[in-house]
Design an enzyme around this catalytic site. Sequence first.
Site, short mmCIF file in Angstrom:
data_model
loop_
_atom_site.label_atom_id
_atom_site.label_comp_id
_atom_site.label_asym_id
_atom_site.label_seq_id
_atom_site.Cartn_x
_atom_site.Cartn_y
_atom_site.Cartn_z
N CYS A 200 -23.11 -40.20 57.33
CA CYS A 200 -22.45 -41.28 58.06
C CYS A 200 -22.12 -40.82 59.48
O CYS A 200 -22.99 -40.77 60.33
CB CYS A 200 -21.22 -41.77 57.29
N HIS B 169 -23.36 -42.99 52.36
CA HIS B 169 -22.74 -41.80 51.77
C HIS B 169 -23.44 -41.43 50.46
O HIS B 169 -23.00 -41.83 49.39
CB HIS B 169 -21.26 -42.06 51.50
N GLU C 254 -23.33 -38.81 48.84
CA GLU C 254 -22.48 -38.00 47.96
C GLU C 254 -21.82 -38.85 46.88
O GLU C 254 -21.45 -38.35 45.81
CB GLU C 254 -21.42 -37.23 48.77
#
Length: 560
Positions: free
Chosen positions: A394, A520, A522
Amino acid sequence: MSSDEPSPKYIFITGGVISSVGKGITTASLGRLLQSRGLSVTVQKLDPYLNVDPGTMSPYQHGEVYVTDDGAETDLDLGHYERFLDQNLTAASSVTMGQISAEVIERERRGDYLGGTIQTVPHVTDLVKERVRGLAEREGVDVLIVEVGGTVGDIEGQAFLEAIRQMRYEEPRNGTLAIHVTPLFHLKATDELKTKPTQHSVRTLRSMGIQPDIIISRTDIPADSGITDKLALFCDVPAEAVMTLETASSIYQVPAILERAGLTDLTLERLGLTARPAQLGRSIDSWLEWTDRLAETDRVCRVGIVGKYVELRDAYLSVKEALIHAGAQRSASVDITWIQSDDLDHADQPEIAAALADVDGVIVPGGFGERGIEGEVGVARFALEQDIPYLGLCRGMQNMVIAFARERLELPNANTTEADEHTDAPVIALLDEQREVTEMGGTMRLGRYPCELMPETLAYRLYQSEFAYERHRHRWEFNPQYRDRFERAGLLASGTSRDGELVEIAEVCDHPFMLGSQFHPELKSRPERSHPLFLGFIDSVLAESETALRHPVGATNSSH
Ligand code: GLN
């Protein structure tokens, strides 16, 4: 659900004495353990604060803001739940007293309670029960596990506990279970574990009308049966229902510890549930196989995380976990160096080189506001020039784009308008849909959007797919006016929104691994299914460290 048990069962998990005793991990672990017995489970967090969601809170207050597919900004415990259960949750799993209060007031203004005096009991508590039962019934699960944020005795949490008390009264006798998680304190001087704080906490819980069925006591050192017997006697809980949870080397070991302690069997027995064969990949053996892999690593992967909130590691919790998952898949443990980005805001290249001396790759994660941007751009520039593996998440993607523009497009003032509103090279600019936005809460581009991947790019190779679905939380984006110039100079938009307008992934062609995503990744990494972008990054970092071992002095990566 077995046919003779048509209604969902509810497990309420409260915490005592202090926060951070592992209530969230216990909740997530129990969810996974119930899955291993073939039951369908979902999880809900009740957070007592009055914010509608943690989206407007500083990461220093609350750690990471976890985003679900449907765009809810939630507590980081939802990340643990999703990772342990390997299941996507929705906004309905995150309930705050702020949401409940706002809705009660809205209903009052609409006239729903016309003539009534609005009170905590029954108006607030009824709505809490509606949210809890509503989720379990909509999802049709066997079991809903509800974790209450904060600790018993907090003023803010009282309405939640009262709603739970009522539910325990209203549901069938074996329809609910109350688990209380507390710490055991070790006194160094006398080398003994103290149970008194737990006794007091249970007393407080009972004063709210909730008698715990199970007590889970967290401890840093082994506790003997004297401790559990004492807790059993003073808290009115049978000894087999008092379990000690010793601090584990990894949070992923907790399901196995609780299984051995008998938590799953006891839960099933108390709720009158019958186990079924686990779904594919959900057996306890498949979890243990994964945790064994975690423990049997034979390489170390050295990664620097350069961000502005590094003093509080929880601010980047999902990034850390995603690295652990990808590392385990490559039999590597991940050694993270946390680097404060604003310390590097005016750093020259030798200072940045010194900060990155002990790492073989860098991640620049998400962040908001001007502070730290210059330091992160400096790191991206260094990674670009030195061929150091770089993954931008990001804001880390935005800073990579700025660094590239300054270095390779002869735009020395390139910037994001988040840091410099009047820059003459706004390579990162506000999304069109954001220009008129005035309210801060829940107004970013949030949640799951498709990303189309360009064939023959690194991104495409990693995903091995034409589409990815990823989660977002941002206001700024790659400015499309500069896209051609970037592509001509070697920074590709390898992933875009479906209409091709928004750049979702950018990558540098002539580099071992320099890739940034506007989303994102993750948030979608799971223990047994690590994320392709993290896996690609880890591979590149491991290759970098092997090159460095072969050419120890002044080595840079040459493996394009
Ligand atoms: N502050 C940037 C934006 O709003 C980056 C956000 C983030 O890293 N999540 O676009």
